[in-house]
Motif scaffolding. Structure first.
Motif, PDB file in Angstrom:
ATOM      1  N   ARG A  40      -3.517   4.734   5.346  1.00  0.00           N
ATOM      2  CA  ARG A  40      -3.948   3.330   5.430  1.00  0.00           C
ATOM      3  C   ARG A  40      -2.757   2.407   5.711  1.00  0.00           C
ATOM      4  NH1 ARG A  40      -5.754  -0.481   0.540  1.00  0.00           N
ATOM      5  NH2 ARG A  40      -6.391  -2.303   1.732  1.00  0.00           N
ATOM      6  N   ALA A  41      -1.610   2.688   5.091  1.00  0.00           N
ATOM      7  CA  ALA A  41      -0.419   1.875   5.357  1.00  0.00           C
ATOM      8  C   ALA A  41       0.003   1.992   6.816  1.00  0.00           C
ATOM      9  CB  ALA A  41       0.718   2.298   4.430  1.00  0.00           C
ATOM     10  N   VAL A  42      -0.057   3.210   7.367  1.00  0.00           N
ATOM     11  CA  VAL A  42       0.294   3.413   8.778  1.00  0.00           C
ATOM     12  C   VAL A  42      -0.649   2.623   9.677  1.00  0.00           C
ATOM     13  CG1 VAL A  42       0.319   5.134  10.614  1.00  0.00           C
ATOM     14  CG2 VAL A  42       1.412   5.636   8.435  1.00  0.00           C
ATOM     15  N   GLN A  43      -1.935   2.628   9.349  1.00  0.00           N
ATOM     16  CA  GLN A  43      -2.912   1.901  10.161  1.00  0.00           C
ATOM     17  C   GLN A  43      -2.727   0.395  10.045  1.00  0.00           C
ATOM     18  OE1 GLN A  43      -6.685   3.359   8.826  1.00  0.00           O
ATOM     19  NE2 GLN A  43      -6.442   5.371   9.797  1.00  0.00           N
ATOM     20  N   LEU A  44      -2.420  -0.082   8.832  1.00  0.00           N
ATOM     21  CA  LEU A  44      -2.206  -1.520   8.663  1.00  0.00           C
ATOM     22  C   LEU A  44      -0.983  -1.991   9.445  1.00  0.00           C
ATOM     23  CD1 LEU A  44      -2.974  -1.940   4.849  1.00  0.00           C
ATOM     24  CD2 LEU A  44      -4.318  -2.820   6.754  1.00  0.00           C
ATOM     25  N   ALA A  45       0.041  -1.139   9.537  1.00  0.00           N
ATOM     26  CA  ALA A  45       1.229  -1.482  10.323  1.00  0.00           C
ATOM     27  C   ALA A  45       1.068  -1.142  11.794  1.00  0.00           C
ATOM     28  CB  ALA A  45       2.445  -0.757   9.760  1.00  0.00           C
ATOM     29  N   ARG A  46      -0.113  -0.660  12.204  1.00  0.00           N
ATOM     30  CA  ARG A  46      -0.426  -0.296  13.590  1.00  0.00           C
ATOM     31  C   ARG A  46       0.518   0.762  14.130  1.00  0.00           C
ATOM     32  NH1 ARG A  46      -1.930  -6.195  16.306  1.00  0.00           N
ATOM     33  NH2 ARG A  46      -3.606  -6.687  14.829  1.00  0.00           N
ATOM     34  N   GLY A  47       0.982   1.635  13.240  1.00  0.00           N
ATOM     35  CA  GLY A  47       1.822   2.745  13.640  1.00  0.00           C
ATOM     36  C   GLY A  47       3.214   2.363  14.065  1.00  0.00           C
ATOM     37  N   ASP A  48       3.622   1.098  13.828  1.00  0.00           N
ATOM     38  CA  ASP A  48       4.920   0.636  14.332  1.00  0.00           C
ATOM     39  C   ASP A  48       6.035   0.746  13.300  1.00  0.00           C
ATOM     40  OD1 ASP A  48       6.430  -0.499  16.456  1.00  0.00           O
ATOM     41  OD2 ASP A  48       6.468  -2.395  15.374  1.00  0.00           O
ATOM     42  N   ASN A  49       5.727   1.139  12.062  1.00  0.00           N
ATOM     43  CA  ASN A  49       6.749   1.240  11.019  1.00  0.00           C
ATOM     44  C   ASN A  49       7.098   2.711  10.817  1.00  0.00           C
ATOM     45  OD1 ASN A  49       8.023   1.329   8.310  1.00  0.00           O
ATOM     46  ND2 ASN A  49       7.498  -0.846   8.295  1.00  0.00           N
ATOM     47  N   GLY A  50       8.325   3.068  11.200  1.00  0.00           N
ATOM     48  CA  GLY A  50       8.727   4.474  11.100  1.00  0.00           C
ATOM     49  C   GLY A  50       8.911   4.946   9.678  1.00  0.00           C
ATOM     50  N   ASP A  51       9.190   4.033   8.720  1.00  0.00           N
ATOM     51  CA  ASP A  51       9.361   4.445   7.325  1.00  0.00           C
ATOM     52  C   ASP A  51       8.077   5.046   6.766  1.00  0.00           C
ATOM     53  OD1 ASP A  51      11.827   3.419   7.677  1.00  0.00           O
ATOM     54  OD2 ASP A  51      11.571   1.680   6.367  1.00  0.00           O
ATOM     55  N   PHE A  52       6.936   4.478   7.128  1.00  0.00           N
ATOM     56  CA  PHE A  52       5.658   4.994   6.631  1.00  0.00           C
ATOM     57  C   PHE A  52       5.361   6.377   7.227  1.00  0.00           C
ATOM     58  CE2 PHE A  52       4.333   0.256   6.512  1.00  0.00           C
ATOM     59  CZ  PHE A  52       5.135   0.059   5.407  1.00  0.00           C
ATOM     60  N   VAL A 101       0.837  -1.208   0.000  1.00  0.00           N
ATOM     61  CA  VAL A 101       0.000   0.000   0.000  1.00  0.00           C
ATOM     62  C   VAL A 101       0.869   1.255   0.000  1.00  0.00           C
ATOM     63  CG1 VAL A 101      -1.710   1.280   1.329  1.00  0.00           C
ATOM     64  CG2 VAL A 101      -1.917  -1.194   1.117  1.00  0.00           C
ATOM     65  N   ALA A 102       1.926   1.262   0.811  1.00  0.00           N
ATOM     66  CA  ALA A 102       2.813   2.428   0.852  1.00  0.00           C
ATOM     67  C   ALA A 102       3.550   2.609  -0.475  1.00  0.00           C
ATOM     68  CB  ALA A 102       3.813   2.272   1.995  1.00  0.00           C
ATOM     69  N   ALA A 103       3.965   1.500  -1.108  1.00  0.00           N
ATOM     70  CA  ALA A 103       4.658   1.599  -2.398  1.00  0.00           C
ATOM     71  C   ALA A 103       3.742   2.159  -3.476  1.00  0.00           C
ATOM     72  CB  ALA A 103       5.190   0.231  -2.802  1.00  0.00           C
ATOM     73  N   VAL A 104       2.480   1.722  -3.494  1.00  0.00           N
ATOM     74  CA  VAL A 104       1.523   2.256  -4.471  1.00  0.00           C
ATOM     75  C   VAL A 104       1.285   3.742  -4.222  1.00  0.00           C
ATOM     76  CG1 VAL A 104      -0.870   2.118  -5.264  1.00  0.00           C
ATOM     77  CG2 VAL A 104       0.419   0.025  -4.845  1.00  0.00           C
ATOM     78  N   ALA A 105       1.159   4.123  -2.953  1.00  0.00           N
ATOM     79  CA  ALA A 105       0.954   5.542  -2.630  1.00  0.00           C
ATOM     80  C   ALA A 105       2.126   6.396  -3.091  1.00  0.00           C
ATOM     81  CB  ALA A 105       0.742   5.700  -1.128  1.00  0.00           C
ATOM     82  N   GLN A 106       3.352   5.901  -2.885  1.00  0.00           N
ATOM     83  CA  GLN A 106       4.535   6.705  -3.211  1.00  0.00           C
ATOM     84  C   GLN A 106       4.845   6.700  -4.709  1.00  0.00           C
ATOM     85  OE1 GLN A 106       8.126   5.180  -1.493  1.00  0.00           O
ATOM     86  NE2 GLN A 106       9.352   6.973  -2.038  1.00  0.00           N
TER      87      GLN A 106
END
Length: 970
Positions: free
Chosen positions: A892-904, A869-874
């Motif tokens: 949506r990518a941040v929510q799917l990762a539950r806010g634990d991925n700092g790259d997003f 999802v993040a790759a498609v967005a970017q």
């Protein structure tokens, strides 16, 4: 042969019979050649014989055994009957054996006594099973017959009740039954049928009457002899049709008094589009419907729906005068039907409709619909009010009329009307509550008491009384009213529905202003109604979660607070309440809940950690505000805020100290105490805590953190010592080997680092970071082949590992082998088709024109993977400057990762920095700080750099964005 020998022995003086050849003897019927010595074979048609017995076979059966049958004499020729080809002789047919008793009887065995006994046994079994099933079969048959008769009743049964009623009607009623008329279809006389004249006769008559200009059609489409096409007649017909159409349009659109047409010449063609052309089938349907409705209204002219339907049919076909005529006739014949008058008013102009409704009201003075419609037709507010008040004189018990009249009245008039309405309609609770809202506090209390006496089973009155007391500051009375309401309703045999009361609590919370006390008291009063005591905790937690999902925070808080008071020793309830307060409450409320939780649950590590973390987060917030005040030049405020930050930090340390006393062997509490000191750059304190922890606990993470502290202090020898101790104590902890290899690389010893990684791989073969670190070491040494081989070995040892495939692809990319990278990616996707990181990297490797197609493929494989999802967005939306879509997909990518991925988070902040504003950027930073991300490829690379050991999350976020820009730069 045995019989022959016996006979010879019994008669010694007799002459011996001639010897018979063995080969000439008849073969026994059950003889199988070679069966005695174990030989078997296959069976052919010659072994079985034909399906029908030949004459030779029949003769062989009748003759001596073994002797060939003599040829039968030819029978005399007889004339063949035609029936012989159609059927066998009936005399040879047996009803039991069939044809086996006739000509085929010789090919099968005889029907002996055993067969007869077997058949008798089976017949007895069949008879017994039939007796067992007879009752069920007869019952089912009876039910089927009853069901069929119910679904398909006879005509006499359908009208039986009506025929019985005919016995009680009077003679006048009998004579009043209208005559249905004669609508039978009579057979037409054949003499009335007219045969049309032939075309050539008509053409000849036209030729005699006038001269014509005609054309003939050739090329195989010639007109019949004597016929032609009259162009003049066609033109005249078209002119007449056009005149008729124009006249119809003029009538439809209306003509002026001066005779000039009002047809708009510019909009004429446009108006033709609105003309509905009916097909032949539609015209036929309209005619049938008209005949049917005519039959209805003629048969029963007092039937109002028939007149309404007939008028609407004419309205639909555009015959408004006929529709008005029909409905007016219906009004005359059905004056007591409100539907007819309403339909007539609808078809008339407003002025005529008023007069019609006045007539209708004179016949139907209690019809609420007619009065309401009459009021709607009035344009003036006072006229509407006058009509409604006159209606209330006729129908004083209509709540609908009272509501309509009150809506039009002023506040004072509404108060008077409501008082009268409660007298006329005392059973309607809405009128009582509306009157209470308009009155003062004291009068409202009196009105609600009267309403309670009139409606003792209405819960809404009690709830409104509680809200009234809360709105006027009398909060202690709220609890008394709710408790008294439960008791009074129970005494009046009203079932207390727990779900309904909880919905009322949520409604009180959403009121304007919110009635928080009423909400809490309702929850406390009904929360345990209808719930078993063993299920209280589970049910209450579910109720709180559902209320939070609906946005009812106060209801959820009241439920959890009550649950905590009932179960003071359940840490899960304190945890849920603390999380609620953290999201929707204040830090003081969180601290209060956790303080109470650790008091009743001292062994609950999670509560101690949550309490310490709350104080620590408050300390960080105060520190940030102090820095902002210092940048603004307010040194006094900065110093004050910094002092508050230190006090909160000391409070967090005190909480962890108390937690350590209660849980001396808790790894989490030791590490939390270390983290506070480490993040605040208190290295000596951190070393002391870890030294005590190592003496108390044997845990690999304690040794790892100890080595990390020594790395931060620059004591490489001490770090090496601790790592070697950790490896000796915990040889299967892969992070020790990673840190040892990184230490050796930092000291410039590539061989020692290689040995450390290889030693780790011997014990931790499944660690992908070790394989990647060893490959990266070989790549930095310039040995690309060895780097490839290391990753190849890792993939062989760890099949279907997407991290190792991704590392191999990036090795080829850094080496400039684009084709090899693409080939490896194809193999990787074949091995791991559901890997989100591989699909995202494949999308990044694709050229820009092919990204949309590859994004669709990736989303088809992993629609809910955050990396995809993040790759498609970017790479798709952001690169095409579709900012809104890119923002929504990154969220949506941040929510799917539950806010634990700092790259997003870094991508989202970068997008807001480029296209957003200061408020959106600040919101992203606040949400990121609450989420506390710890994972992400770039995020971990930046945050684990020793130079960023004490950096804040905002600083790491910005450095991650810089790292992204460096990678994207050519």
């Amino acid at each position: 042969m045995s019989g022959m020998h016996t006979q010879a022995q019994s008669a010694p003086g007799a002459q011996e019979p001639p010897a018979v050849s063995f080969n000439a003897m008849a073969v026994p019927s059950n003889y199988v050649p070679g069966l005695g010595r174990g030989a078997t074979g296959f069976t052919t048609r010659s072994d079985i014989g034909p399906a029908r017995m030949t004459p030779e076979m029949a003769a062989a059966q009748q003759g001596a055994p073994g002797a060939p049958a003599a040829a039968p004499a030819a029978p005399p020729k007889e004339e063949k009957k035609p029936e012989a080809n159609d059927a066998e002789d009936d005399s040879k047919f047996d009803h039991f054996m069939g044809n086996d008793a006739g000509a085929l009887a010789g090919t099968f065995g005889e029907y002996d006594q055993d067969d007869r006994e077997a058949d008798e046994v089976w017949e007895a079994i069949d008879a017994h099973m039939d007796d067992r099933r007879r009752a069920i079969r007869e019952k089912k048959l009876k039910e089927d017959i009853e069901k069929y008769r119910k679904e398909n009743p006879k005509i006499t049964e359908q009208f039986a009740d009506l025929k019985r009623k005919l016995a009680h009607i009077s003679e006048d009623e009998w004579n009043a039954i209208p005559d249905i008329g004669d609508y039978t279809r009579h057979k037409k006389n054949k003499m009335d049928i007219l045969t049309p004249a032939p075309d050539n006769l008509l053409a000849k008559r036209l030729a005699e009457k006038e001269s014509m200009t005609s054309i003939s059609v050739g090329n195989g489409l010639d007109t019949p002899a004597g016929m032609s096409t009259n162009l003049k007649a066609i033109g005249e017909g078209r002119t007449q049709m056009l005149d008729v159409n124009l006249e119809n349009i003029a009538k439809r659109m209306g003509d002026s008094a001066s005779g000039k047409s009002t047809v708009d010449p510019k909009g004429y063609l446009t108006s033709l589009d609105s003309v509905q052309l009916s097909s032949d089938a539609e015209i036929s349907d309209i005619k049938k419907a008209r005949m049917l409705l005519k039959s209805v209204i003629n048969t029963n002219p007092k039937h109002a729906p028939g007149w309404v339907a007939a008028a609407r049919l004419e309205e639909q076909v555009g015959a408004m005068p006929e529709a008005r005529k029909l409905i007016m006739k219906g009004c005359d014949l059905c004056p007591h039907s409100e539907d007819v008058w309403l339909e007539a008013a609808r078809l008339q102009t407003p002025e005529h409709a008023k007069a019609l409704l006045a007539r209708g009201v004179s016949y139907n003075q209690t019809s609420v619909k007619l009065w309401i419609q009459a009021a709607r037709l009035e344009q003036d507010k006072q006229a509407k009010s006058r009509v409604l008040r006159r209606a209330l004189e006729k129908v004083p018990t209509s709540v609908r009329l009272w509501k309509a009249a009150i809506e039009l009245a002023s506040e004072d008039d509404a108060r008077v009307l409501l008082k009268r309405a409660t007298e006329c309609c005392p059973q309607h609770v809405e009128l009582w509550l509306a009157l209470a809202r308009l009155e003062s506090y004291d009068n409202a209390r009196k009105i609600l008491n009267e309403a309670r006496r009139a409606l003792p089973s209405e819960m809404g009155i009690w709830i409104h009384a509680a809200k009234l007391e809360e709105a006027n500051g009398n909060k202690p009375m709220v609890e008394k009213i709710i408790v008294r309401a439960i008791k009074s309703l129970s005494d009046n045999q009203v079932v207390i529905n727990r779900d309904v009361w909880l919905k009322e609590a949520e409604a009180a919370e959403r009121a304007d202003p919110p009635m928080v006390n009423t909400c809490r008291e309702i929850v406390r009063a009904v929360i345990d109604y209808g719930v078993e005591k063993d299920d209280w905790k589970k049910t209450w937690k579910a109720d709180a979660r559902e209320a939070l999902d609906r946005g009812s925070v106060e209801t959820a808080r009241a439920i959890l607070q009550h649950a905590v008071s009932v179960f003071p020793g359940k840490k899960s309830l304190y945890k849920a309440l603390a999380q609620l307060e953290r999201q929707h409450g204040t830090s003081e409320a969180v601290a209060e809940v956790l303080e109470r939780g650790v008091k009743y649950c001292p062994q609950a590590e999670v509560l101690w950690l949550m309490a310490a973390k709350t104080k620590w987060q408050e300390s960080d917030a105060q520190k940030r505000e102090s820095e902002a005040a210092r940048r603004a030049g307010d040194e006094k405020a900065a110093a004050q805020l910094l002092q508050q930050s230190r006090e909160l930090l000391e409070a967090a340390r005190g909480i962890l100290y108390s937690a350590n006393i209660a849980n001396s062997e808790s790894e989490q509490i030791w590490l939390a105490a270390f983290k506070i000191e480490f993040e605040n750059a208190e290295m000596e304190r951190a070393r002391g805590i870890l030294a005590k922890a190592r003496a108390t606990l044997a845990n690999e993470r304690i040794w790892m953190k100890s080595a990390l502290v020594e790395r931060e202090r620059g004591e490489t020898d001490e770090e090496l010592k601790l790592l070697n101790e950790g490896i000796s104590k915990f040889p299967y902890f892969h992070k020790f080997y990673l840190m040892l290899g990184q230490l050796e690389e930092q000291r410039g010893s590539a061989d020692a680092a290689r040995q450390a990684y290889q030693a780790g791989l011997k014990r931790c073969m499944g660690s992908a970071p070790l394989w990647r670190s060893l490959s990266r070491l070989e790549e930095r040494a310039g040995m690309i082949g060895k780097a490839r081989n290391v990753l190849e070995q890792g993939r062989l040892k760890n099949p279907h590992n997407s991290e190792l495939w991704l590392a191999a692809v990036r090795v080829e990319q850094r080496a400039g082998n684009i084709k090899a990278a693409e080939s490896l990616m194809a193999r990787a996707l074949a091995d791991c088709p559901k890997s989100g990181v591989l699909l995202a990297e494949n999308l990044a490797m694709a050229p820009r024109p092919a990204r949309k197609a590859k994004s669709l493929d990736a989303l088809k494989e992993c629609p809910d993977d955050p990396h995809v999802v993040a790759a498609v967005a970017q790479l798709v939306f952001w690169s095409d400057r579709k900012v809104d879509k890119a923002r929504s997909w990154l969220l949506r990518a941040v929510q799917l990762a539950r806010g634990d991925n700092g790259d997003f988070w870094a991508l989202l902040y970068k997008l807001e920095s480029q296209y957003g504003n200061a408020d959106s950027q600040k919101k992203v930073l606040e949400e990121m700080r609450k989420a506390e991300p710890r994972h992400g490829e770039r995020w971990q690379r930046v945050s684990k750099d020793p130079a960023n050991a004490h950096a804040s999350s905002e600083t790491i976020l910005k450095k991650v964005i810089i790292d992204m820009d460096k990678e994207a730069a050519p």
